[in-house]
Write a protein that holds these residues in place. Structure first.
Motif, PDB file in Angstrom:
ATOM      1  N   ASN A 172       0.813  -1.219   0.000  1.00 52.62           N
ATOM      2  CA  ASN A 172       0.000   0.000   0.000  1.00 52.62           C
ATOM      3  C   ASN A 172       0.842   1.262   0.000  1.00 52.62           C
ATOM      4  O   ASN A 172       0.312   2.375  -0.105  1.00 52.62           O
ATOM      5  CB  ASN A 172      -0.917   0.039   1.234  1.00 52.62           C
ATOM      6  CG  ASN A 172      -1.910  -1.100   1.292  1.00 52.62           C
ATOM      7  OD1 ASN A 172      -2.209  -1.607   2.362  1.00 52.62           O
ATOM      8  ND2 ASN A 172      -2.427  -1.529   0.155  1.00 52.62           N
ATOM      9  N   LEU A 173       2.174   1.110   0.138  1.00 55.24           N
ATOM     10  CA  LEU A 173       3.052   2.251   0.351  1.00 55.24           C
ATOM     11  C   LEU A 173       3.793   2.643  -0.921  1.00 55.24           C
ATOM     12  O   LEU A 173       4.062   1.805  -1.788  1.00 55.24           O
ATOM     13  CB  LEU A 173       4.078   1.924   1.446  1.00 55.24           C
ATOM     14  CG  LEU A 173       3.547   1.332   2.750  1.00 55.24           C
ATOM     15  CD1 LEU A 173       4.696   1.112   3.722  1.00 55.24           C
ATOM     16  CD2 LEU A 173       2.477   2.217   3.361  1.00 55.24           C
ATOM     17  N   SER A 174       4.153   3.917  -0.998  1.00 56.71           N
ATOM     18  CA  SER A 174       5.004   4.411  -2.084  1.00 56.71           C
ATOM     19  C   SER A 174       6.457   4.048  -1.790  1.00 56.71           C
ATOM     20  O   SER A 174       6.799   3.635  -0.673  1.00 56.71           O
ATOM     21  CB  SER A 174       4.866   5.926  -2.208  1.00 56.71           C
ATOM     22  OG  SER A 174       5.411   6.563  -1.052  1.00 56.71           O
ATOM     23  N   ASP A 175       7.333   4.224  -2.786  1.00 58.06           N
ATOM     24  CA  ASP A 175       8.757   3.963  -2.551  1.00 58.06           C
ATOM     25  C   ASP A 175       9.287   4.812  -1.401  1.00 58.06           C
ATOM     26  O   ASP A 175      10.070   4.322  -0.578  1.00 58.06           O
ATOM     27  CB  ASP A 175       9.573   4.256  -3.818  1.00 58.06           C
ATOM     28  CG  ASP A 175       9.582   3.088  -4.794  1.00 58.06           C
ATOM     29  OD1 ASP A 175       9.043   2.022  -4.451  1.00 58.06           O
ATOM     30  OD2 ASP A 175      10.134   3.247  -5.900  1.00 58.06           O
ATOM     31  N   ASP A 176       8.899   6.082  -1.347  1.00 57.11           N
ATOM     32  CA  ASP A 176       9.361   6.956  -0.263  1.00 57.11           C
ATOM     33  C   ASP A 176       8.879   6.447   1.086  1.00 57.11           C
ATOM     34  O   ASP A 176       9.629   6.468   2.077  1.00 57.11           O
ATOM     35  CB  ASP A 176       8.885   8.397  -0.483  1.00 57.11           C
ATOM     36  CG  ASP A 176       9.641   9.099  -1.604  1.00 57.11           C
ATOM     37  OD1 ASP A 176      10.705   8.592  -2.017  1.00 57.11           O
ATOM     38  OD2 ASP A 176       9.167  10.151  -2.068  1.00 57.11           O
ATOM     39  N   ASN A 202      -2.208  -1.399 -13.072  1.00 51.24           N
ATOM     40  CA  ASN A 202      -1.305  -0.360 -13.566  1.00 51.24           C
ATOM     41  C   ASN A 202       0.057  -1.018 -13.746  1.00 51.24           C
ATOM     42  O   ASN A 202       0.811  -1.173 -12.787  1.00 51.24           O
ATOM     43  CB  ASN A 202      -1.251   0.797 -12.562  1.00 51.24           C
ATOM     44  CG  ASN A 202      -0.338   1.917 -12.997  1.00 51.24           C
ATOM     45  OD1 ASN A 202       0.603   1.713 -13.752  1.00 51.24           O
ATOM     46  ND2 ASN A 202      -0.618   3.129 -12.517  1.00 51.24           N
ATOM     47  N   ASP A 203       0.357  -1.418 -14.974  1.00 49.31           N
ATOM     48  CA  ASP A 203       1.581  -2.182 -15.213  1.00 49.31           C
ATOM     49  C   ASP A 203       2.825  -1.336 -14.996  1.00 49.31           C
ATOM     50  O   ASP A 203       3.835  -1.839 -14.482  1.00 49.31           O
ATOM     51  CB  ASP A 203       1.575  -2.754 -16.633  1.00 49.31           C
ATOM     52  CG  ASP A 203       2.692  -3.743 -16.872  1.00 49.31           C
ATOM     53  OD1 ASP A 203       2.647  -4.830 -16.275  1.00 49.31           O
ATOM     54  OD2 ASP A 203       3.627  -3.413 -17.637  1.00 49.31           O
ATOM     55  N   ALA A 204       2.758  -0.069 -15.364  1.00 50.44           N
ATOM     56  CA  ALA A 204       3.939   0.799 -15.243  1.00 50.44           C
ATOM     57  C   ALA A 204       4.384   0.921 -13.791  1.00 50.44           C
ATOM     58  O   ALA A 204       5.587   0.968 -13.498  1.00 50.44           O
ATOM     59  CB  ALA A 204       3.640   2.174 -15.830  1.00 50.44           C
ATOM     60  N   ASP A 205       3.418   0.964 -12.868  1.00 50.78           N
ATOM     61  CA  ASP A 205       3.737   1.100 -11.446  1.00 50.78           C
ATOM     62  C   ASP A 205       3.610  -0.218 -10.693  1.00 50.78           C
ATOM     63  O   ASP A 205       3.719  -0.242  -9.458  1.00 50.78           O
ATOM     64  CB  ASP A 205       2.834   2.152 -10.804  1.00 50.78           C
ATOM     65  CG  ASP A 205       3.120   3.556 -11.313  1.00 50.78           C
ATOM     66  OD1 ASP A 205       4.299   3.847 -11.589  1.00 50.78           O
ATOM     67  OD2 ASP A 205       2.174   4.354 -11.446  1.00 50.78           O
TER      68      ASP A 205
END
Length: 324
Positions: free
Chosen positions: A172-176, A250-253
């Protein structure tokens, strides 16, 4: 109509007497963005938690069952790597089914410290486990695992602190946010601490989409329940019958996205503010990222962690990864 959905009419509601200001702030800020969004942590009121438990038993939803099978198979090996007399800190404590798998396998664990933002929920978890594991001291930690936590000093008397972050909540988290979590966990668990993470893996959308848009409509009800909560707790007037659940890959992400799509042009109000929706406009409610093993290991290594062991199911749907 499924009884799971329990749609509520879009009637104008009186402002509740008591409002959770953090919830209100998150909702107002999220609905004010160009791409409207709502933080997924607010899914889990009582009804949301019931619906999520129902989701975990669905035939399409593989993550919970697969992770439990992996943990059952690897628990003794994991225990041997962790060593005896550990203090286990669980980030984002849940229903504790997976917790029991580790507590049963660990050698003479001293402490169990579940982390959650809900004090009432934590009390219930700790009380239930204390009855089952009287030799383990329960030390609940009230807080958000994405923020700095005050770790009880007595946990430092354990031979090692073992972090446990199951359920692919890390997805559920972003890279940051993942980087910040890894760095905080390194400080909280100490230089000799270890961290066990459940992480879902990349796979075909043919498997992923049904897992997040099941044929029984339970995930749709779970998603819509967030709007029902806004109506009930913030005096909103969402008409649940005019929003549809949508899950997209969302394949890109490398993530599944959950959205609530407005079926028509409409306006809703809450807390004295009005929000307009075009037909087809969505509220983005959740990301569920899917990882490669090397990708997650690279993020961890950048934050001072060393990969120790990876366990996967035979189909390589899910992974349990250990870091030291």
């Amino acid at each position: 109509m499924s009884t799971l959905e329990r749609p509520e009419a879009g009637l104008r509601r009186a402002k509740p007497a008591v409002i959770d200001e953090v919830f209100a702030s998150d909702v107002l800020a999220g609905l004010s963005k160009p791409q409207k969004e709502l933080p997924c942590r607010w899914f889990y009121d009582t009804r949301g938690s019931e619906l999520f438990e129902a989701i975990t038993g669905l035939p399409e939803y593989y993550p919970t069952k697969t992770e439990a099978k992996i943990l059952t198979a690897c628990a003794l090996e994991l225990s041997g790597l962790a060593g005896p007399r550990v203090a286990m800190i669980e980030y984002g404590a849940g229903a504790a089914v997976k917790t029991r798998l580790l507590l049963d396998a660990l050698e003479a664990p001293l402490y169990y410290a579940p982390v959650d933002i809900s004090a009432a929920f934590l009390r219930g978890v700790a009380e239930n486990l204390a009855r089952e594991y009287p030799a383990i001291a329960m030390r609940p930690i009230i807080g958000n695992f994405l923020s700095d936590l005050e770790i009880p000093t007595e946990l430092q008397t354990a031979q090692r602190r073992l972090g446990f972050f199951p359920g692919s909540t890390i997805g559920n988290l972003s890279d940051d946010e993942i980087t910040a979590f890894f760095r905080r966990a390194r400080r909280q668990l100490g230089e000799d601490g270890m961290l066990v993470i459940g992480a879902d893996l990349r796979k075909s959308p043919d498997i992923l989409i049904p897992a997040y848009d099941d044929s029984a409509g339970v995930t749709a009800a779970f998603n819509k329940n967030l709007l029902a909560r806004i109506n009930r707790e913030l005096g909103g007037d969402f008409d649940l019958e005019r929003f549809s659940h949508k899950a997209v890959w969302n394949d890109a992400d490398s993530r599944i996205e959950m959205h609530l799509v407005s079926d028509i042009a409409q306006s809703i109000t809450l807390l004295g503010k009005s929000f307009d929706f075009a037909g087809g406009e969505s509220i983005h409610t959740e990301n569920s990222r899917k990882f490669s093993v090397p990708g997650l290991q690279s993020l961890a290594e950048d934050c001072g962690w060393r990969p120790v062991r990876v366990w996967e199911d035979p189909q390589k749907l899910f992974s349990v990864q250990m870091f030291g």
